[in-house]
Design a protein around this motif. Structure first.
Motif, PDB file in Angstrom:
ATOM      1  N   THR A  82       0.824  -1.215   0.000  1.00  0.00           N
ATOM      2  CA  THR A  82       0.000   0.000   0.000  1.00  0.00           C
ATOM      3  C   THR A  82       0.858   1.266   0.000  1.00  0.00           C
ATOM      4  N   ILE A  83       2.093   1.111  -0.470  1.00  0.00           N
ATOM      5  CA  ILE A  83       3.026   2.238  -0.366  1.00  0.00           C
ATOM      6  C   ILE A  83       2.515   3.458  -1.147  1.00  0.00           C
ATOM      7  N   ARG A  84       1.871   3.187  -2.297  1.00  0.00           N
ATOM      8  CA  ARG A  84       1.230   4.251  -3.076  1.00  0.00           C
ATOM      9  C   ARG A  84      -0.165   3.773  -3.448  1.00  0.00           C
ATOM     10  N   ASP A  85      -1.012   4.706  -3.814  1.00  0.00           N
ATOM     11  CA  ASP A  85      -2.396   4.338  -4.091  1.00  0.00           C
ATOM     12  C   ASP A  85      -2.484   3.311  -5.222  1.00  0.00           C
ATOM     13  N   THR A 192       6.904  11.743   6.881  1.00  0.00           N
ATOM     14  CA  THR A 192       5.539  12.269   6.887  1.00  0.00           C
ATOM     15  C   THR A 192       4.674  11.756   5.732  1.00  0.00           C
ATOM     16  N   TYR A 193       5.320  11.099   4.744  1.00  0.00           N
ATOM     17  CA  TYR A 193       4.561  10.577   3.598  1.00  0.00           C
ATOM     18  C   TYR A 193       4.266   9.095   3.717  1.00  0.00           C
ATOM     19  N   CYS A 194       4.842   8.420   4.706  1.00  0.00           N
ATOM     20  CA  CYS A 194       5.005   6.969   4.589  1.00  0.00           C
ATOM     21  C   CYS A 194       4.046   6.158   5.464  1.00  0.00           C
ATOM     22  N   GLY A 230      15.656  -5.157   6.001  1.00  0.00           N
ATOM     23  CA  GLY A 230      14.931  -4.371   6.997  1.00  0.00           C
ATOM     24  C   GLY A 230      14.451  -3.106   6.313  1.00  0.00           C
ATOM     25  N   GLN A 231      13.300  -2.553   6.721  1.00  0.00           N
ATOM     26  CA  GLN A 231      12.843  -1.289   6.124  1.00  0.00           C
ATOM     27  C   GLN A 231      13.840  -0.183   6.418  1.00  0.00           C
ATOM     28  N   ASN A 232      14.405  -0.222   7.618  1.00  0.00           N
ATOM     29  CA  ASN A 232      15.453   0.710   8.003  1.00  0.00           C
ATOM     30  C   ASN A 232      16.488  -0.163   8.677  1.00  0.00           C
ATOM     31  N   ILE A 299      20.589   3.583  -0.742  1.00  0.00           N
ATOM     32  CA  ILE A 299      20.409   4.605   0.308  1.00  0.00           C
ATOM     33  C   ILE A 299      19.429   5.655  -0.216  1.00  0.00           C
ATOM     34  N   PRO A 300      18.140   5.506   0.117  1.00  0.00           N
ATOM     35  CA  PRO A 300      17.144   6.462  -0.410  1.00  0.00           C
ATOM     36  C   PRO A 300      17.398   7.887   0.071  1.00  0.00           C
ATOM     37  N   VAL A 301      17.459   8.810  -0.900  1.00  0.00           N
ATOM     38  CA  VAL A 301      17.698  10.212  -0.538  1.00  0.00           C
ATOM     39  C   VAL A 301      16.380  10.983  -0.497  1.00  0.00           C
ATOM     40  N   GLN A 302      15.416  10.604  -1.326  1.00  0.00           N
ATOM     41  CA  GLN A 302      14.054  11.175  -1.418  1.00  0.00           C
ATOM     42  C   GLN A 302      13.977  12.554  -2.058  1.00  0.00           C
ATOM     43  N   SER A 303      14.917  13.459  -1.698  1.00  0.00           N
ATOM     44  CA  SER A 303      14.869  14.803  -2.295  1.00  0.00           C
ATOM     45  C   SER A 303      16.250  15.444  -2.210  1.00  0.00           C
ATOM     46  N   SER A 313      10.484  14.931   7.314  1.00  0.00           N
ATOM     47  CA  SER A 313      11.021  14.400   8.585  1.00  0.00           C
ATOM     48  C   SER A 313      12.054  13.311   8.364  1.00  0.00           C
ATOM     49  N   ARG A 314      12.967  13.543   7.433  1.00  0.00           N
ATOM     50  CA  ARG A 314      13.955  12.505   7.146  1.00  0.00           C
ATOM     51  C   ARG A 314      15.151  12.563   8.104  1.00  0.00           C
ATOM     52  N   GLY A 315      15.400  13.726   8.715  1.00  0.00           N
ATOM     53  CA  GLY A 315      16.454  13.746   9.736  1.00  0.00           C
ATOM     54  C   GLY A 315      17.877  13.826   9.202  1.00  0.00           C
ATOM     55  N   THR A 339      19.198   4.618  -5.189  1.00  0.00           N
ATOM     56  CA  THR A 339      18.419   5.461  -4.280  1.00  0.00           C
ATOM     57  C   THR A 339      16.946   5.475  -4.675  1.00  0.00           C
ATOM     58  N   ASP A 340      16.117   6.035  -3.798  1.00  0.00           N
ATOM     59  CA  ASP A 340      14.705   6.289  -4.107  1.00  0.00           C
ATOM     60  C   ASP A 340      14.475   7.798  -4.041  1.00  0.00           C
ATOM     61  N   VAL A 341      13.608   8.276  -4.920  1.00  0.00           N
ATOM     62  CA  VAL A 341      13.284   9.706  -4.929  1.00  0.00           C
ATOM     63  C   VAL A 341      11.775   9.874  -5.065  1.00  0.00           C
ATOM     64  N   ALA A 371       9.208   7.984  -7.898  1.00  0.00           N
ATOM     65  CA  ALA A 371       7.754   7.896  -7.761  1.00  0.00           C
ATOM     66  C   ALA A 371       7.206   9.287  -7.519  1.00  0.00           C
ATOM     67  N   ALA A 372       5.989   9.523  -8.028  1.00  0.00           N
ATOM     68  CA  ALA A 372       5.318  10.774  -7.685  1.00  0.00           C
ATOM     69  C   ALA A 372       4.672  10.580  -6.317  1.00  0.00           C
ATOM     70  N   TYR A 373       4.665  11.627  -5.531  1.00  0.00           N
ATOM     71  CA  TYR A 373       4.072  11.541  -4.193  1.00  0.00           C
ATOM     72  C   TYR A 373       2.614  11.085  -4.276  1.00  0.00           C
ATOM     73  N   SER A 374       2.261  10.147  -3.407  1.00  0.00           N
ATOM     74  CA  SER A 374       0.885   9.646  -3.348  1.00  0.00           C
ATOM     75  C   SER A 374       0.387   9.772  -1.902  1.00  0.00           C
ATOM     76  N   PRO A 375      -0.695  10.531  -1.679  1.00  0.00           N
ATOM     77  CA  PRO A 375      -1.166  10.711  -0.300  1.00  0.00           C
ATOM     78  C   PRO A 375      -1.643   9.382   0.282  1.00  0.00           C
TER      79      PRO A 375
HETATM   80  N1  SAH Z   1      12.496   2.294   4.239  1.00  0.00           N
HETATM   81  C1  SAH Z   1      12.918   2.855   3.045  1.00  0.00           C
HETATM   82  C2  SAH Z   1      11.925   2.785   1.928  1.00  0.00           C
HETATM   83  C3  SAH Z   1      10.518   2.531   2.181  1.00  0.00           C
HETATM   84  S1  SAH Z   1       9.312   2.546   0.947  1.00  0.00           S
HETATM   85  C4  SAH Z   1      13.367   4.281   3.308  1.00  0.00           C
HETATM   86  O1  SAH Z   1      13.368   4.757   4.396  1.00  0.00           O
HETATM   87  O2  SAH Z   1      13.712   4.961   2.390  1.00  0.00           O
HETATM   88  C5  SAH Z   1      10.143   2.595  -0.583  1.00  0.00           C
HETATM   89  C6  SAH Z   1      10.090   3.917  -1.271  1.00  0.00           C
HETATM   90  O3  SAH Z   1       8.773   4.246  -1.641  1.00  0.00           O
HETATM   91  C7  SAH Z   1      10.547   5.081  -0.448  1.00  0.00           C
HETATM   92  O4  SAH Z   1      11.931   5.186  -0.393  1.00  0.00           O
HETATM   93  C8  SAH Z   1       9.909   6.255  -1.135  1.00  0.00           C
HETATM   94  O5  SAH Z   1      10.755   6.777  -2.131  1.00  0.00           O
HETATM   95  C9  SAH Z   1       8.664   5.634  -1.774  1.00  0.00           C
HETATM   96  N2  SAH Z   1       7.463   6.095  -1.079  1.00  0.00           N
HETATM   97  C10 SAH Z   1       7.104   5.840   0.180  1.00  0.00           C
HETATM   98  N3  SAH Z   1       5.915   6.449   0.465  1.00  0.00           N
HETATM   99  C11 SAH Z   1       5.530   7.107  -0.655  1.00  0.00           C
HETATM  100  C12 SAH Z   1       4.424   7.919  -0.986  1.00  0.00           C
HETATM  101  N4  SAH Z   1       3.470   8.199  -0.103  1.00  0.00           N
HETATM  102  N5  SAH Z   1       4.355   8.422  -2.247  1.00  0.00           N
HETATM  103  C13 SAH Z   1       5.322   8.167  -3.148  1.00  0.00           C
HETATM  104  N6  SAH Z   1       6.393   7.402  -2.883  1.00  0.00           N
HETATM  105  C14 SAH Z   1       6.513   6.874  -1.646  1.00  0.00           C
END
Ligand code: SAH
Ligand code: SF4
Ligand code: F3S
Length: 481
Positions: A82-85, A192-194, A230-232, A299-303, A313-315, A339-341, A371-375
């Motif tokens: 369910t990570i994205r819609d 905050t997105y996860c 592990g997720q983290n 190593i996901p950077v996200q932005s 809130s990535r810290g 990485t993930d963005v 990935a595009a942000y998904s609420p």
């Molecule tokens: N635990 C890992 C990844 C978890 S989920 C971490 O901390 O990075 C895998 C990836 O899905 C994330 O790295 C992020 O890029 C993406 N993701 C998570 N939630 C999302 C959301 N709401 N919308 C879009 N992408 C999302």
């Protein structure tokens, strides 16, 4: 077992909401079930894949055989994400076909496991009354107990917070060469997105001893590579006791790597996913010292923008991320970094988006999952007013993917003409005269099964391959010997 009409107006049975303390006796292997078959479809991340392998092992130990076709199986299990819609919606379309089958085959058992199951719980039964079992990820090892309750005529929901019992089942692994090993379940971060913390629960680390035991078993079965999951993964051990005389925690991921490194027969060790907030120099040093640890880091950077990282809130900051990468490259110059963005996070301006593009080019990632942000439900960012429009999301995703592909191709070029160690995993499904495997840096590589000396290589062999052909996402070459 009671049967249902396939109509959403059918009244629901009162579902049994299981308590984790309630464990029914194990059902013995049933010869009847040896006529029965199961099917599992897995969505989502490596954690879900590992859970599915364990659940397949449980079903086989109960006597079920793997079905050759989803539409013929007696037990159908969807392990959901369910990570994205769009990930969530997939399961509903898959379920539709099975609900139709259930009308003419009331003995069909339908199971939804994984993260959608955890998120939706009983609501899923209201939406799809034909389901027999809804089970969250923490209950994967309890599949047998839960199925017995289903056999007793119950509709079961198992989504309560559960201490994950050490798994005694033999997983039915998809690969015979590379195995997943869960070392920590859950996540205590609050990005905050996860949705992960709310569906995977609190961190639970396995002990170093039980991880070692599983890796030894994998080695005995002929596995040559393990990936610790592990997720983290950097949070490994923080819920375990153990402080050394110098006051340092002695159950960190670094300690675990030293602890498991020398298992005979295991040639390669990987781990994922790393969090930049906790990635330490001590870990980097260990990776460079321990020969079996592969030079690939996810190593996901996200932005690439500090303000956005803060609202996520990535810290960590972009500067800290850069420092980690340069420390890795100082010790392991050829390391692959993936990485993930997320693009179009709430409030992302064009400038902020461009900072992410610049960072991708600057770092030169080997691979980027975009990935595009998904609420998501129950996450703070979903309620913010500054959401980005769908059209902007599509636009930004397209733009970033162009840069990602260009960078990946550039990074891949460095392999041209090089000699790489490849662990053969199996046949190339498109060309049976070739084997497929991966370099230490995780590049998918195809090469001739027969070496120059006439030697025929097999899955499990470590082969020196001279790379002759480079594409964006794979390599081709010939064995040196
Ligand atoms: N635990 C890992 C990844 C978890 S989920 C971490 O901390 O990075 C895998 C990836 O899905 C994330 O790295 C992020 O890029 C993406 N993701 C998570 N939630 C999302 C959301 N709401 N919308 C879009 N992408 C999302
Ligand atoms: Fe989600 Fe953040 Fe945990 Fe990764 S670290 S699983 S992104 S909450
Ligand atoms: Fe998806 Fe659950 Fe993994 S939401 S990404 S399957 S932890």
């Amino acid at each position: 077992m009671e049967t249902y009409q396939s109509s959403s107006s059918t009244p629901l049975k009162v579902p049994l909401v299981t308590s984790s303390t309630k464990n029914l006796p194990k059902s013995p292997y049933s010869p009847e079930r040896s006529q029965s078959s199961y099917w599992i479809t897995t969505f989502g991340c490596q954690m879900n894949k590992a859970d599915s392998e364990r659940m397949a092992g449980i079903l086989e130990s109960m006597g079920y055989n793997q079905a050759s076709n989803e539409l013929e199986a007696d037990v159908v299990l969807y392990n959901t994400c369910t990570i994205r819609d769009n990930a969530e919606q997939k399961v509903y379309s898959y379920l539709g076909r099975q609900v139709l089958r259930k009308q003419s085959n009331p003995n069909l058992k339908l199971i939804v496991a994984g993260c959608v199951a955890q998120q939706e719980g009983e609501a899923l039964l209201r939406r799809v009354p034909e389901l027999d079992l809804v089970m969250g990820p923490q209950h994967a090892n309890r599949l047998e107990t839960l199925l017995i309750q289903v056999d007793n005529g119950q509709q079961v929901v198992a989504t309560d917070e559960h201490h994950i019992m050490e798994d005694l089942t033999t997983a039915r692994r998809d690969s015979k060469i590379c195995g997943w090993v869960n070392v920590i379940y859950g996540c205590n971060e609050r990005c905050t997105y996860c949705v992960v913390p709310s569906v995977r629960g609190k961190e639970q680390s396995r002990t170093k001893q039980s991880v070692l035991k599983e890796i030894k078993e994998l080695s005995n079965q002929g596995f040559r590579e393990v990936t610790l999951l592990g997720q983290n993964i950097d949070a490994y051990g923080r819920d375990l006791p153990g402080i050394s005389s110098s006051g340092r925690r002695e159950n960190t991921l670094t300690d675990l790597l030293y602890f498991i490194h020398n298992v005979k027969g295991i040639e390669r060790i990987r781990f994922a996913t790393s969090h930049p907030r906790y990635f330490t120099e001590r870990l980097i040093k260990a990776c460079s010292e321990l020969p079996k640890i592969c030079e690939h880091f996810h190593i996901p950077v996200q932005s690439g923008d500090n303000d956005l990282l803060k609202s996520m809130s990535r810290g960590y900051t972009v500067e800290r991320y850069r420092r980690i990468i340069s420390q890795i490259r100082e010790r392991m110059p050829d390391a692959a970094i993936s990485t993930d963005v997320i693009v179009a996070f709430p409030g992302e301006s064009i400038d902020q988006f461009e900072r992410t593009l610049d960072l991708i080019e600057e770092i030169g990632f080997d691979q980027v999952n975009t990935a595009a942000y998904s609420p998501r439900p129950n996450t703070p960012a979903a309620t913010w007013p500054n959401q980005i429009s769908e059209s902007q999301k599509v636009e930004r995703l397209k733009e970033i993917n162009k840069i990602v592909e260009k960078t990946a191709r550039r990074r891949n070029c460095r392999y041209q003409g090089r000699i790489e160690e490849v662990l053969a995993e199996g046949a190339n499904s498109k060309n049976p005269s070739q084997l497929m495997g991966r370099t230490r840096t995780n590049r998918l590589t195809f090469f001739d099964r027969q070496g120059q000396s006439g030697k025929i290589f097999s899955p499990g062999d470590l082969v020196q391959v001279k790379i002759s052909d480079v594409r964006s996402f794979s390599l081709t070459g010939n064995p040196l010997t």
